[in-house]
Design a protein around this motif. Structure first.
Motif, short mmCIF file in Angstrom:
data_model
loop_
_atom_site.label_atom_id
_atom_site.label_comp_id
_atom_site.label_asym_id
_atom_site.label_seq_id
_atom_site.Cartn_x
_atom_site.Cartn_y
_atom_site.Cartn_z
N GLU A 278 48.70 16.45 20.45
CA GLU A 278 47.57 15.52 20.45
C GLU A 278 47.88 14.31 21.31
OE1 GLU A 278 44.39 15.33 19.29
OE2 GLU A 278 44.63 17.45 18.83
N GLN A 279 49.10 13.79 21.19
CA GLN A 279 49.50 12.61 21.97
C GLN A 279 49.48 12.92 23.46
OE1 GLN A 279 50.10 9.51 20.79
NE2 GLN A 279 50.23 8.85 22.93
N GLU A 280 49.98 14.09 23.86
CA GLU A 280 49.99 14.46 25.27
C GLU A 280 48.57 14.62 25.80
OE1 GLU A 280 54.23 16.87 25.45
OE2 GLU A 280 52.41 17.96 24.94
N ARG A 281 47.67 15.19 24.98
CA ARG A 281 46.27 15.33 25.41
C ARG A 281 45.62 13.96 25.55
NH1 ARG A 281 45.96 20.45 22.19
NH2 ARG A 281 45.83 19.13 20.37
N ALA A 282 45.92 13.04 24.62
CA ALA A 282 45.35 11.69 24.71
C ALA A 282 45.89 10.97 25.94
CB ALA A 282 45.69 10.91 23.44
N ASP A 283 47.20 11.13 26.22
CA ASP A 283 47.78 10.50 27.40
C ASP A 283 47.15 11.06 28.68
OD1 ASP A 283 49.44 8.98 25.84
OD2 ASP A 283 51.23 10.23 26.15
N ALA A 284 46.93 12.36 28.71
CA ALA A 284 46.32 12.99 29.89
C ALA A 284 44.90 12.48 30.08
CB ALA A 284 46.34 14.51 29.75
N ALA A 285 44.16 12.30 28.99
CA ALA A 285 42.80 11.80 29.08
C ALA A 285 42.77 10.37 29.61
CB ALA A 285 42.11 11.88 27.73
N ARG A 286 43.76 9.55 29.22
CA ARG A 286 43.84 8.16 29.70
C ARG A 286 44.42 8.08 31.10
NH1 ARG A 286 46.29 6.94 24.58
NH2 ARG A 286 48.21 6.92 25.76
N GLY A 287 45.07 9.14 31.52
CA GLY A 287 45.65 9.15 32.85
C GLY A 287 47.08 8.66 32.89
#
Length: 162
Positions: A53-62
């Protein structure tokens, strides 16, 4: 002519006597029957791990994921680098450079070892060699920002010493 035709027909029918659906009888060797093998169970296909989840959130924020940790050094390389440090501390720069080069033969893509060699070569006044080793260290430093900063600082020092 008739005999030739019969011979060819006989040869062709002999070659096609086994149908694809038929399996030939296994041949046993002179020593005894062939060893039996158990069927290999199917292994599940394993792909790369799914992002958290954290990696997906980081990817979404760039934002970029943290840099991977460097691979472990072989014990021989670690031992040589300990000897390099001792040789430098004792002022034996020739020995230290030789040990660092030996460590690089074991792990040629190890950026910290290239940096160490570049630093030793700089201390020896071998500025061209030091710059080449520092450039090599920089090429292998990857995402290691602190090491890249140290290498760039060393490159600046080398260039200003010329």
């Amino acid at each position: 002519m008739r005999i030739l035709f019969v011979a060819v027909l006989f040869t062709l029918t002999a070659c096609t006597s086994l149908r694809p659906s038929e399996t030939p009888t296994p041949v046993e060797s002179v020593e005894g029957p062939a060893p039996t093998t158990s069927p290999v169970p199917e292994q599940p296909v394993v792909g790369p791990p799914l992002p958290t989840e954290q990696e997906r959130a980081d990817a979404a924020r760039g934002s970029a994921p943290p840099a991977p940790s460097p691979p472990e050094r072989p014990a021989a390389t670690a031992a040589l680098l300990t000897q390099v440090e001792a040789a430098v501390a004792a002022g034996e720069l020739e020995r230290a450079a030789a040990l660092a080069e030996r460590a690089l033969r074991i792990t040629p893509r190890d950026a910290p070892t290239w940096y160490t060699l570049a630093n030793i070569q700089y201390q020896q006044g071998r500025y061209d060699d030091a710059e080449g080793s520092a450039q090599r260290a920089l090429s292998f430093a990857g995402g290691n920002d602190p090491l890249q900063r140290r290498i760039n600082a060393l490159l600046g020092t080398i260039r200003s010493a010329r």
